[in-house]
Design a protein around this motif. Structure first.
Motif, mmCIF file in Angstrom:
data_model
loop_
_atom_site.group_PDB
_atom_site.id
_atom_site.type_symbol
_atom_site.label_atom_id
_atom_site.label_comp_id
_atom_site.label_asym_id
_atom_site.label_seq_id
_atom_site.Cartn_x
_atom_site.Cartn_y
_atom_site.Cartn_z
ATOM 1 N N VAL A 281 -23.901 34.411 -11.358
ATOM 2 C CA VAL A 281 -22.158 34.953 -11.465
ATOM 3 C C VAL A 281 -21.751 32.672 -11.336
ATOM 4 N N GLY A 282 -22.671 31.861 -11.608
ATOM 5 C CA GLY A 282 -22.132 31.192 -11.439
ATOM 6 C C GLY A 282 -22.937 29.904 -10.805
ATOM 7 N N LYS A 283 -21.857 28.543 -10.327
ATOM 8 C CA LYS A 283 -23.050 27.024 -9.814
ATOM 9 C C LYS A 283 -22.948 26.697 -8.754
ATOM 10 N N LEU A 284 -23.261 26.313 -7.717
ATOM 11 C CA LEU A 284 -22.629 25.917 -7.080
ATOM 12 C C LEU A 284 -23.401 23.829 -7.116
ATOM 13 N N GLY A 285 -21.717 23.460 -6.933
ATOM 14 C CA GLY A 285 -21.649 21.893 -7.621
ATOM 15 C C GLY A 285 -22.446 21.068 -6.380
ATOM 16 N N LEU A 286 -23.040 19.688 -6.863
ATOM 17 C CA LEU A 286 -23.794 19.347 -6.234
ATOM 18 C C LEU A 286 -23.192 17.957 -6.913
ATOM 19 N N PHE A 287 -23.114 17.198 -5.757
ATOM 20 C CA PHE A 287 -22.339 15.493 -5.802
ATOM 21 C C PHE A 287 -22.961 14.527 -5.521
ATOM 22 N N GLU A 288 -23.380 13.606 -6.158
ATOM 23 C CA GLU A 288 -23.331 12.488 -5.394
ATOM 24 C C GLU A 288 -22.955 10.981 -5.304
ATOM 25 N N ILE A 289 -22.502 10.354 -4.221
ATOM 26 C CA ILE A 289 -21.495 9.610 -3.802
ATOM 27 C C ILE A 289 -22.224 7.806 -3.871
ATOM 28 N N ALA A 290 -21.537 7.258 -4.552
ATOM 29 C CA ALA A 290 -21.942 5.592 -4.551
ATOM 30 C C ALA A 290 -22.775 5.098 -2.927
ATOM 31 N N SER A 291 -23.368 4.597 -3.103
ATOM 32 C CA SER A 291 -24.177 4.328 -1.390
ATOM 33 C C SER A 291 -22.819 2.816 -1.222
ATOM 34 N N ASP A 292 -22.272 2.357 -2.021
ATOM 35 C CA ASP A 292 -21.458 1.148 -1.700
ATOM 36 C C ASP A 292 -19.418 2.087 -1.581
#
Length: 242
Positions: A151-162
């Protein structure tokens, strides 16, 4: 003489900021997915004097990205993020990222954070499920299923280390640049039925609190001593020559 007084005052300002930061961290030791604040100190050189004088700056706060401990809850709407990634939700001014994976389903089927904000999918859109179609199963890659239906897909995100992070409420952050959706789930993903706690280390914070308090008291004594020495010098210089 005056330089020593000003340096001491700058040290007090820095230590006061550190004490405030420690107090806030300790107040949030049990806040789900809270990220501790830390302070980065530098020195500023005054070139007004004949010899350069190093002053302590108040320090810049930054948010620690260290992971907190994970606890099993058994709630199928709880997820912990594995690895150095973040969930996303729509805040008042745009996307906000968090490690607080506690969710709820609204009456119209919208998947929301525990505080009522829409949880984002990989494309940055809200997620709608059927409230009456049974419990959700959440895969490591964020795939949402009800029974045999995806029914869907949770978003998972990367934030730049700097990237510089600004705090939103207790557990959210807003980076100064866009976050990228995770597409490979080898080193990161979701763990259903778990939540991540605060990353505050109580023993470390207590140690830092005692150290900063002693340092603040020492600087206060130094300021009193400098003021006394200055007053004595003024009195001596003001006395008529014999």
């Amino acid at each position: 003489m005056q330089s020593a007084l000003y340096v001491s005052l700058s040290a007090q300002v820095s230590l006061e900021k550190r004490l405030e930061t420690i107090a806030n961290n300790m107040a949030n030791m049990k806040t789900t997915a809270f990220r501790a604040d830390a302070v980065k100190f530098e020195t500023a050189l005054s070139r007004a004097a004949a010899q350069p004088v190093a002053f302590a700056t108040p320090g810049d706060n930054f948010i620690s990205r260290q992971a907190g401990n994970v606890t099993q809850t058994g709630n199928n709407l709880d997820v912990a993020v594995v690895g150095n990634s973040w969930m996303g939700f729509t805040g008042p001014s745009g996307p906000v990222y968090t490690r607080d994976g506690r969710m709820q389903i609204s009456s119209n089927g919208e998947l929301q954070t525990i505080t009522g904000y829409p949880v984002l999918d990989q494309g940055g859109a809200s997620i709608i499920v059927d409230p009456d179609a049974g419990p959700l199963t959440i895969g490591r890659d964020g795939t949402l299923s009800q029974g045999t239906n995806e029914v869907g897909k949770l978003g998972l995100f990367e934030i730049a280390s700097d990237a510089k992070l600004t705090r939103f409420a207790n557990s959210g952050v807003v980076p100064d640049r866009g976050a990228a959706a995770v597409v490979e789930f080898i080193n990161t993903g979701f763990q259903q039925g778990y939540v991540e706690g605060s990353n505050v280390d109580p023993m470390s914070e207590m140690t830092q609190l005692m150290t900063a308090t002693r340092a603040f008291q020492s600087v206060s004594s130094l300021i009193e001593s400098s003021e006394g020495t200055m007053q004595n010098a003024i009195r001596t210089l003001g006395e008529p020559a014999k």
